[in-house]
Write a protein that holds these residues in place. Structure first.
Motif, short mmCIF file in Angstrom:
data_model
loop_
_atom_site.label_atom_id
_atom_site.label_comp_id
_atom_site.label_asym_id
_atom_site.label_seq_id
_atom_site.Cartn_x
_atom_site.Cartn_y
_atom_site.Cartn_z
N UNK A 81 142.55 133.27 -34.39
CA UNK A 81 143.10 133.26 -33.04
C UNK A 81 143.24 134.69 -32.51
N UNK A 82 143.73 135.61 -33.37
CA UNK A 82 143.91 137.00 -32.95
C UNK A 82 142.58 137.65 -32.59
N UNK A 83 141.55 137.40 -33.40
CA UNK A 83 140.24 137.99 -33.12
C UNK A 83 139.64 137.41 -31.84
N UNK A 84 139.91 136.15 -31.57
CA UNK A 84 139.46 135.56 -30.29
C UNK A 84 140.12 136.28 -29.12
N UNK A 85 141.40 136.56 -29.24
CA UNK A 85 142.12 137.27 -28.18
C UNK A 85 141.56 138.69 -27.98
N UNK A 86 141.30 139.39 -29.09
CA UNK A 86 140.79 140.76 -29.00
C UNK A 86 139.42 140.78 -28.33
N UNK A 87 138.54 139.91 -28.78
CA UNK A 87 137.18 139.88 -28.24
C UNK A 87 137.18 139.53 -26.75
N UNK A 88 137.96 138.52 -26.39
CA UNK A 88 138.00 138.11 -24.98
C UNK A 88 138.65 139.18 -24.11
N UNK A 89 139.60 139.91 -24.65
CA UNK A 89 140.27 140.95 -23.87
C UNK A 89 139.32 142.10 -23.55
N UNK A 90 138.54 142.53 -24.53
CA UNK A 90 137.57 143.61 -24.29
C UNK A 90 136.49 143.13 -23.33
N UNK A 91 136.03 141.90 -23.53
CA UNK A 91 135.02 141.33 -22.64
C UNK A 91 135.53 141.25 -21.20
N UNK A 92 136.80 140.91 -21.04
CA UNK A 92 137.38 140.81 -19.71
C UNK A 92 137.43 142.16 -19.02
N UNK A 93 137.64 143.23 -19.80
CA UNK A 93 137.63 144.57 -19.22
C UNK A 93 136.27 144.87 -18.58
#
Length: 474
Positions: free
Chosen positions: A141-153
């Motif tokens: 779950x944490x890695x999903x959040x990290x990946x999506x956060x960078x992608x959103x940037x």
């Protein structure tokens, strides 16, 4: 070339007195406007093609998750609320960062911001495809959040630059240009779930992300060579809060946020609900149902932009918000209507069709309205202003995009899908009433449509006492 045109402008060939520089500038402006009405320039065509290609790639990248990710995440130990937050955090990051990028678009450069954002978006799309190798539970779950956060940037950079470039390039027809761009946004949302479902069925979890990430990178390379440089970047003070201090802008901001919520509300909840309600439906069939709303949105967006540019921004947005509320009451349907209307696939399809039409009608007109509100308060007609507007637009839309799936996951888990859609419908009705109240107050003051200085100057030029011949003002 200049020696051929200058004598004609000065009236020498006709034996008339030489014209002043101001008269020559007015003639040149009329010629430029005539050329714009006759067709797009080469730069406009190149810009429209580039932004459209990236828009469809961007929305496919976002929507490709919908048919299979909720069930895959559940296998890795993620709850429905966590799945909703994984969808929602993408929009939350864009909400936070879009105003920042909009404020610094002058220093960074519109094309540089566009290319940088698209490169990050493609890389993170590919990286997300490897997350199923992570350990189950909190690490996944944490890695999903990290990946999506960078992608959103990256998406925030790309989206802010796209809106600013489009508005700067198509100044006379912002609504129509935005409507054209939204065709490809809607097309991406149409193709995303179906492509995602098909690739997932054919090659498993990784294949959809490899394909879309590669497409985004290929489009980035193409954009580097095709996208013309944007040089209209005069220095200007101000930020997104300068816009939000304008009376009416905060209401428009809420409408934008609401539209983002309506479009994203179904992402984490619709697939599980339709599988439970109609258990015979396959992942591919569910992907086709995901296509309905964005397909209708894409087809109706140009019409919404056309009507908006005719001066009906307020009335169209209010009508769209009311219809959105009704559509969400039908989707489920609402517990208050369940005794009267049974849950059927045709009713679900009709509700999705109405949502596609109504969300476009509510959202498309507000960008030209923000431009009018900004110009009425002295904001310059340049790229920096459009960057601020784009940041505001992206910020509001993504605030709704965060609240939508996050609230949907929570309310559906606690009260059920039918009650969750009912809440969304009531929010839309409330915003429609708020927008209508604002318009009526402005009309009572004689300030609707919102007056802007350049139109007032044009009206003065068309008075009978004016030396110049009158021109038609729309």
């Amino acid at each position: 070339m200049a020696s051929e045109k200058t004598p004609l402008l000065n009236g020498v060939e006709n034996g008339e007195p030489p014209q002043t520089d101001a008269q020559i500038q007015n003639i040149s402006k009329d010629v430029a406007e005539t050329e714009t009405k006759a067709g797009w320039t080469k730069q406009q065509i190149l810009t429209a093609v580039t932004l459209s290609l990236m828009n469809i790639s961007q929305t496919i990248s976002f929507s490709i998750l919908a048919p299979f990710y909720p069930s895959e995440a559940a296998k890795k130990g993620a709850s429905s609320a966590e799945v909703g937050l994984v969808f929602g955090v993408f929009q939350l990051i864009i909400f936070i960062t879009s105003p920042i990028y909009g404020n610094f678009i002058q220093q960074i450069g519109a094309k540089t911001m566009f290319l940088s954002g698209s490169f990050i978006l493609g890389g993170c799309s590919i990286a997300f495809g490897f997350l199923d190798k992570c350990p189950d539970g909190p690490v996944y779950v944490a890695m999903c959040f990290v990946s999506r956060s960078i992608e959103a940037n990256g998406c925030a950079m790309l989206g802010t630059a796209s809106f600013a470039i489009m508005a700067s390039t198509f100044r006379k027809n912002v609504g129509q240009a935005l409507g054209t761009l939204e065709i490809f946004s809607g097309l991406g949302m149409v193709l995303g779930p179906s492509i995602g479902g098909a690739l997932y069925t054919a090659g498993g979890y990784l294949l959809p992300f490899l394909v879309i990430g590669g497409i985004v990178w290929a489009t980035t390379l193409l954009s580097f060579f095709i996208l013309p440089p944007i040089t209209d970047m005069p220095k200007m003070s101000g930020n997104i809060f300068s816009l939000l201090r304008i009376p009416g802008c905060i209401i428009v901001y809420l409408v934008i946020a609401g539209s983002g919520m309506y479009l994203s509300f179904l992402d984490p909840t619709f697939s599980p609900w339709i599988q439970k309600t109609f258990p015979w439906m396959t992942v591919g069939t569910i992907g086709l149902f995901f296509m309905i709303l964005p397909a209708v949105y894409a087809l109706s967006a140009p019409f919404s932009g056309y009507v908006s540019d005719k001066g009906y921004q307020g009335s169209m947005s209010v009508a769209g918000l009311f219809l959105t509320g009704i559509s969400y009451f039908l989707l489920g349907p609402s517990p208050w209507l369940s005794w009267l209307i049974p849950t059927t696939l045709p009713l679900t399809a009709v509700a999705l069709i109405l949502l596609g039409i109504s969300i476009g009608a509510a959202l498309i007109p507000v960008f030209p309205l923000v431009i009018r509100l900004a110009k009425s308060r002295g904001f310059e007609d340049n790229l920096q202003t459009y960057g601020l507007m784009a940041g505001m637009f992206q910020s509001g839309f993504c605030l709704g995009g965060f609240v939508g799936p996050s609230a949907a996951g929570y309310f559906t888990g606690q009260f059920g899908f039918e009650w969750a859609t009912s809440v969304c419908g009531f929010i839309s009705i409330f915003l429609a009433c708020l927008m209508l109240t604002y318009i009526l107050i402005m009309k009572s003051k004689g300030q609707w449509p919102v007056p802007i200085p350049e139109e007032q100057q044009d009206e003065e030029k068309t008075t009978p006492n004016s030396v110049e011949s009158p021109t038609q003002v729309n």
